[in-house]
Design a protein around this motif. Structure first.
Motif, PDB file in Angstrom:
ATOM      1  N   GLU A 153       0.854  -1.216   0.055  1.00 21.01           N
ATOM      2  CA  GLU A 153       0.281   0.033   0.174  1.00 21.01           C
ATOM      3  C   GLU A 153       1.016   1.230   0.099  1.00 21.01           C
ATOM      4  O   GLU A 153       0.523   2.089  -0.956  1.00 21.01           O
ATOM      5  N   SER A 154       1.891   1.450   0.669  1.00 21.93           N
ATOM      6  CA  SER A 154       2.702   2.367   0.799  1.00 21.93           C
ATOM      7  C   SER A 154       4.094   2.162   1.183  1.00 21.93           C
ATOM      8  O   SER A 154       4.341   1.228   1.948  1.00 21.93           O
ATOM      9  N   VAL A 155       5.152   3.094   0.950  1.00 20.34           N
ATOM     10  CA  VAL A 155       6.530   2.783   1.209  1.00 20.34           C
ATOM     11  C   VAL A 155       6.816   4.044   2.151  1.00 20.34           C
ATOM     12  O   VAL A 155       6.828   4.895   1.793  1.00 20.34           O
ATOM     13  N   ARG A 156       7.514   3.558   3.318  1.00 16.78           N
ATOM     14  CA  ARG A 156       7.778   4.591   4.391  1.00 16.78           C
ATOM     15  C   ARG A 156       9.013   5.094   4.221  1.00 16.78           C
ATOM     16  O   ARG A 156       9.222   6.341   4.885  1.00 16.78           O
ATOM     17  N   ASP A 157       9.931   4.194   3.932  1.00 22.16           N
ATOM     18  CA  ASP A 157      11.501   4.661   4.091  1.00 22.16           C
ATOM     19  C   ASP A 157      12.203   3.997   2.993  1.00 22.16           C
ATOM     20  O   ASP A 157      12.019   2.850   2.888  1.00 22.16           O
ATOM     21  N   VAL A 158      13.246   4.778   2.442  1.00 15.89           N
ATOM     22  CA  VAL A 158      14.148   3.951   1.637  1.00 15.89           C
ATOM     23  C   VAL A 158      15.608   4.363   1.921  1.00 15.89           C
ATOM     24  O   VAL A 158      15.730   5.498   2.182  1.00 15.89           O
ATOM     25  N   GLN A 159      16.709   3.566   1.955  1.00 17.67           N
ATOM     26  CA  GLN A 159      17.734   3.827   2.472  1.00 17.67           C
ATOM     27  C   GLN A 159      18.849   3.057   1.575  1.00 17.67           C
ATOM     28  O   GLN A 159      18.839   1.893   1.637  1.00 17.67           O
ATOM     29  N   PHE A 160      19.687   3.706   0.857  1.00 17.90           N
ATOM     30  CA  PHE A 160      21.049   3.248   0.277  1.00 17.90           C
ATOM     31  C   PHE A 160      21.954   2.531   1.102  1.00 17.90           C
ATOM     32  O   PHE A 160      22.252   2.985   2.152  1.00 17.90           O
ATOM     33  N   SER A 161      22.313   1.132   0.771  1.00 17.10           N
ATOM     34  CA  SER A 161      23.241   0.625   1.646  1.00 17.10           C
ATOM     35  C   SER A 161      24.609   1.168   1.326  1.00 17.10           C
ATOM     36  O   SER A 161      25.050   1.494   0.410  1.00 17.10           O
ATOM     37  N   PRO A 162      25.381   1.480   2.642  1.00 17.61           N
ATOM     38  CA  PRO A 162      26.795   1.986   2.718  1.00 17.61           C
ATOM     39  C   PRO A 162      27.776   0.763   2.275  1.00 17.61           C
ATOM     40  O   PRO A 162      28.775   0.972   2.122  1.00 17.61           O
ATOM     41  N   HIS A 163      27.256  -0.660   2.103  1.00 14.12           N
ATOM     42  CA  HIS A 163      28.124  -1.743   1.983  1.00 14.12           C
ATOM     43  C   HIS A 163      28.054  -2.173   0.612  1.00 14.12           C
ATOM     44  O   HIS A 163      29.105  -2.650   0.060  1.00 14.12           O
ATOM     45  N   ASN A 164      27.029  -1.774  -0.115  1.00  9.89           N
ATOM     46  CA  ASN A 164      26.868  -2.225  -1.582  1.00  9.89           C
ATOM     47  C   ASN A 164      26.060  -1.055  -2.174  1.00  9.89           C
ATOM     48  O   ASN A 164      24.973  -0.714  -1.915  1.00  9.89           O
ATOM     49  N   SER A 165      26.843  -0.306  -3.211  1.00 14.61           N
ATOM     50  CA  SER A 165      26.193   0.996  -3.870  1.00 14.61           C
ATOM     51  C   SER A 165      25.139   0.481  -4.854  1.00 14.61           C
ATOM     52  O   SER A 165      24.430   1.415  -5.083  1.00 14.61           O
ATOM     53  N   HIS A 166      24.652  -0.792  -5.072  1.00 13.65           N
ATOM     54  CA  HIS A 166      23.614  -1.044  -5.836  1.00 13.65           C
ATOM     55  C   HIS A 166      22.315  -1.266  -5.195  1.00 13.65           C
ATOM     56  O   HIS A 166      21.399  -1.855  -5.816  1.00 13.65           O
ATOM     57  N   ILE A 167      22.369  -1.532  -3.904  1.00 11.00           N
ATOM     58  CA  ILE A 167      21.411  -2.023  -3.111  1.00 11.00           C
ATOM     59  C   ILE A 167      20.839  -0.927  -2.067  1.00 11.00           C
ATOM     60  O   ILE A 167      21.493  -0.048  -1.486  1.00 11.00           O
ATOM     61  N   PHE A 168      19.440  -1.063  -1.966  1.00 12.70           N
ATOM     62  CA  PHE A 168      18.759   0.009  -1.294  1.00 12.70           C
ATOM     63  C   PHE A 168      17.631  -0.833  -0.535  1.00 12.70           C
ATOM     64  O   PHE A 168      17.097  -1.788  -1.245  1.00 12.70           O
ATOM     65  N   ALA A 169      17.232  -0.492   0.730  1.00 10.45           N
ATOM     66  CA  ALA A 169      16.305  -1.017   1.240  1.00 10.45           C
ATOM     67  C   ALA A 169      15.006  -0.172   1.270  1.00 10.45           C
ATOM     68  O   ALA A 169      15.076   1.081   1.431  1.00 10.45           O
ATOM     69  N   ALA A 170      13.966  -0.944   1.450  1.00 12.24           N
ATOM     70  CA  ALA A 170      12.663  -0.085   1.519  1.00 12.24           C
ATOM     71  C   ALA A 170      11.699  -0.999   2.452  1.00 12.24           C
ATOM     72  O   ALA A 170      11.675  -2.085   2.340  1.00 12.24           O
ATOM     73  N   VAL A 171      11.144  -0.114   3.150  1.00  7.02           N
ATOM     74  CA  VAL A 171      10.026  -0.729   4.356  1.00  7.02           C
ATOM     75  C   VAL A 171       9.025  -0.234   4.091  1.00  7.02           C
ATOM     76  O   VAL A 171       8.447   0.851   3.579  1.00  7.02           O
ATOM     77  N   SER A 172       7.860  -1.076   4.278  1.00  2.81           N
ATOM     78  CA  SER A 172       6.314  -0.553   4.021  1.00  2.81           C
ATOM     79  C   SER A 172       5.402  -0.896   5.018  1.00  2.81           C
ATOM     80  O   SER A 172       5.897  -1.382   6.026  1.00  2.81           O
ATOM     81  N   GLU A 173       4.268  -0.219   4.950  1.00  2.00           N
ATOM     82  CA  GLU A 173       3.194  -0.146   5.923  1.00  2.00           C
ATOM     83  C   GLU A 173       2.655  -1.594   6.255  1.00  2.00           C
ATOM     84  O   GLU A 173       1.825  -2.004   7.573  1.00  2.00           O
ATOM     85  N   ASN A 174       3.012  -2.694   5.408  1.00  3.23           N
ATOM     86  CA  ASN A 174       2.465  -4.254   5.718  1.00  3.23           C
ATOM     87  C   ASN A 174       3.542  -4.828   6.482  1.00  3.23           C
ATOM     88  O   ASN A 174       3.294  -5.957   6.886  1.00  3.23           O
ATOM     89  N   GLY A 175       4.586  -4.247   7.098  1.00  6.25           N
ATOM     90  CA  GLY A 175       5.496  -4.943   7.879  1.00  6.25           C
ATOM     91  C   GLY A 175       6.607  -5.444   7.288  1.00  6.25           C
ATOM     92  O   GLY A 175       7.567  -6.245   7.808  1.00  6.25           O
ATOM     93  N   ASN A 176       6.800  -5.235   5.799  1.00  6.77           N
ATOM     94  CA  ASN A 176       7.595  -6.121   4.999  1.00  6.77           C
ATOM     95  C   ASN A 176       8.963  -5.308   4.765  1.00  6.77           C
ATOM     96  O   ASN A 176       8.833  -3.942   4.792  1.00  6.77           O
TER      97      ASN A 176
END
Length: 766
Positions: free
Chosen positions: A148-171
């Protein structure tokens, strides 16, 4: 460097960000958007970006990010769905450089790439993430989260191609910026919405903050995410930031209730390592100033603070190091404060003992001695066995009492065994005869079928009390016991037959009979007062009711008959004293006597005594017995005039709490279901709604569990294995939203790793 200081603004800020050399800070909110220079003891306003004639929702910011390479570039997430880029070197009062209107709903987060200054990523309420290239001012990648929605996105400091996204469904989803079609990894991290995440600067750890009042630290170095630490907070967590140069320290601020900013040592997750209480409202952002001893924060109280660690409050120093705990077997464990110096001496450790400084980075150390007291007299698991073996519904009251009494007796609870038997005697329906007694003494309009008078044995005892022995027979009894027992049934049929009576149950013992007419008349009078229903027996009119003389064989011939006892002066028969009215003896053969008056059975209600017994068991912490008896009694349960509703509710809640300690969830659910108190019945209806998601678009199915409001498809309840509509138990994956029959999914997961629908998601069954 001086201590803590702050500045006040005209409105609350929703976020803040620091430039790469930590010399400037930008704060952004609905009505505030400013850049400050950070001095040793004050904030100096550098510029106000909320200026110009054309103020619109592009200036209303949910989040702000400072470019990690270029100090002149900022980005904000607007509430109208726009992503705005700002250039501080732009000529003129307005510093707005470009506006991206690619999101359809509010943007929650923006974040610059760590090494690529031209790449900017955003997370929106529309469930998408977009990567913008500032050089061409276009969207170059779009990532669909199926949430339904994405609450936060953060690029990884260990791998420049990876970023994390967290959502309202707990995933939590891990994405490769080069592959927008599918996430690299996805897993369910929390039971509620996740509001923030932050990568550890040194290790492949990701901290996630959720509304479920926990902060979790995940190790993402392996093929599967591993939960390393869990921090329990008192409120929903809105922001988290790792403390630089401290591997195990993490700062957080809450969304509601808690106005403090807490720094946690993840190795001790139940009490903060340090707390900062300067804000008067909940904090909205935290940023470390490149120094483990200094950080900045904003709040809804319109303030911007710079905090120094030397001013922190240490909650651990105020914590009580004494405690006591009682387990389910009656064992007690007790911790008390010990003298650290004496312990060191006993262990032959010499040296000067110094109390650690309150400003040090060492966690507060305390010593306690532990004492364990074992209760050897208690029956192990007696509570557990009673809870699992008691029968509280589905059978008659008599059967349930018998069964529960045997269970209590087998566990050595003899006093409980007696109570169950008393309940059976007073309220059981094993005897078909019922005597209804009105609860006049309790001003209760409902009939109580219970009571001592309902037991026919009491009625039989009354008959025995009024029996008159034959004065002609020595000893007043039959010499032949066998003949006496054979004639008991005939005597009873000559009296009266109670409704649905089984012959022999009320047979009076002794060598006498009642006169038929006199007994019927007295029973009519008595039954009108207590509700006893009497049905006369249809007998043969030619039947001879004269007692045979042969039934009383004489030892010798009586030459001189003695006068009856009533003829002696000052003589009172003991039988007459035992009854309420005198028994008149007519002039008839000595072998046949009759009773003309029967005592009335006075009404008696056992409810007060039962209530006292229930209160006694509750007083000795045996609410299990009290609640079980109340459930078994059913309609015979004491009303609220005798046992108030609050007390009954307290007992049930106490029993449910004990069942929860033993993880007896099914038994607790049965108790809630059988409860007669509305507040208890509603416990099963609290926090029981789980919104599933559409397997095609990922939108939560809020109106129904089978129709998607966005796709308008009705196959969301189809089994992913057999492709049939699921009726009954349905199991689904929270990562990809696909599911099916419980049995089919279990069989599939045991042999296959990925989702049976072919979506490519690695589903797990737990």
């Amino acid at each position: 460097m001086t201590g803590t200081f702050y500045t006040t603004q005209e409105g609350p800020a929703n976020a803040l960000a620091l430039n790469k050399d930590y010399s400037q800070v930008v704060i952004a909110g609905r009505n505030v958007f400013k850049v400050f220079n950070i001095k040793d003891d004050e904030f100096i306003e550098h510029c106000n970006l909320r200026v110009g004639k054309n103020l619109n929702l592009n200036f209303s910011c949910n989040d702000v990010a400072w470019n990690t390479i270029d100090d002149t570039v900022l980005a904000t997430a607007a509430t109208n769905g726009a992503v705005v880029v700002w250039n501080l070197n732009k000529q003129g009062r307005s510093k707005q450089d470009h506006v991206f209107n690619d999101h359809t709903r509010t943007v929650n987060k923006v974040n610059f790439h760590i090494t690529e200054a031209s790449l900017l990523i955003s997370g929106s309420q529309d469930g998408t993430m977009k990567c913008f290239d500032l050089r061409i001012k276009e969207v170059v990648k779009t990532f669909l989260s199926n949430t339904e929605s994405v609450r936060d996105v953060q690029f990884s400091p260990h791998n420049s191609h990876i970023f994390a996204a967290v959502s309202e469904n707990g995933n939590v989803q891990l994405w490769d910026i080069r592959k927008p079609d599918r996430c690299v990894q996805a897993y369910t991290a929390h039971s509620g919405p996740i509001f923030a995440c932050d990568w550890h600067p040194e290790m492949s750890w990701l901290a996630t903050a959720s509304r479920d009042k926990t902060i979790k630290v995940w190790d993402l170095s392996g093929n599967k995410p591993t939960l390393e630490h869990t921090i329990h907070t008192i409120a929903s967590v809105g922001h988290v930031k790792w403390r630089p140069q401290r591997r195990y320290h993490l700062a957080s601020c809450a969304l509601v209730v808690d106005c403090s900013i807490n720094v946690w040592d993840i190795r001790r997750p139940y009490i903060p390592f340090a707390s900062f209480d300067e804000h008067k409202d909940v904090a909205t952002g935290v940023a470390w100033k490149g120094d483990p001893h200094c950080f900045l924060s904003t709040s809804r109280d319109n303030t911007l603070y710079r905090h120094m660690f030397s001013d922190a409050r240490r909650p651990a120093t105020k914590a009580n190091i004494q405690g006591i705990s009682l387990n389910n077997k009656g064992d007690i464990i007790y911790a008390c404060k010990t003298n650290t110096a004496s312990i060191l001496v006993n262990n032959k450790i010499s040296g000067l003992i110094r109390k650690p400084s309150i400003n040090s980075d060492n966690f507060h150390d305390a010593s306690s001695s532990l004492h364990n007291f074992t209760n050897n007299k208690s029956v192990p698991n007696a509570f557990y066995k009673c809870a699992t073996q008691y029968i509280l519904q589905g059978k008659s009251l008599t059967e349930m009492c018998d069964h529960n009494a045997n269970v209590a007796k087998s566990l050595g609870k003899n006093h409980v065994y007696v109570v169950w038997n008393i309940i059976k005697i007073l309220y059981g329906n094993d005897v078909n005869t019922k005597i209804n007694i009105h609860e006049d003494t309790l001003s209760n309009t409902n009939q109580n079928r219970g009571g001592l008078a309902s037991n026919v044995d009491q009625l039989s005892t009354t008959y025995e009390n009024v029996s008159i022995k034959d004065t002609d027979t020595p000893g007043g009894a039959c010499s032949d016991d066998t003949e006496n027992e054979e004639n008991d049934g005939n005597y009873l049929s000559g009296l009266t037959n109670l409704t649905s009576y089984q012959p022999g149950a009320l047979a009076p013992r002794g060598d006498f009979i009642f006169g038929e007419n006199e007994l019927d008349n007295e029973f009519d009078r008595m039954s009108s007062g207590i509700g006893l229903r009497v049905i006369p027996v249809q007998t043969n009119e030619t039947q001879d009711w004269t007692l045979p003389t042969e039934a009383f064989p004489l030892r010798h011939e009586l030459q001189d008959r003695s006068p009856p006892p009533e003829q002696f002066p000052n003589h009172i028969s003991p039988e007459i004293n035992d009854i309420q009215s005198a028994v008149a003896v007519e002039d008839q053969p000595s072998s046949l006597l009759s009773v003309t008056s029967i005592p009335k059975l006075l009404p008696w209600n056992p409810t007060p005594i039962i209530v006292e017994s229930l209160k006694y068991h509750a007083l000795i912490s045996d609410v299990q017995t009290s609640v079980s008896i109340l459930l078994v009694l059913g309609d015979y349960r004491p009303n609220y005039n005798v046992l108030d509703k609050a007390t009954q509710e307290q007992w049930i809640l106490g029993y449910l709490d004990q069942l929860a300690r033993y993880r007896l969830w099914n038994i607790a659910t049965e108790i809630i279901k059988l409860s007669w108190i509305p507040n208890i019945n509603q416990l099963n209806q609290q926090s029981t709604t789980i919104h599933t998601c559409c397997g095609k678009c990922g939108k939560p199915l809020q109106r129904s569990g089978w129709l998607c409001d966005r796709c308008h498809i009705t196959d969301t309840a189809l089994c992913g294995v057999c492709h049939q509509v699921v009726k009954g138990l349905y199991v689904w994956c929270q990562g990809c939203s696909h599911g099916g029959h419980l049995k089919h999914v279990k069989q599939w997961i045991t042999k296959n790793k990925y989702c049976p629908t072919g979506c490519g998601h690695a589903c797990e069954y737990s």
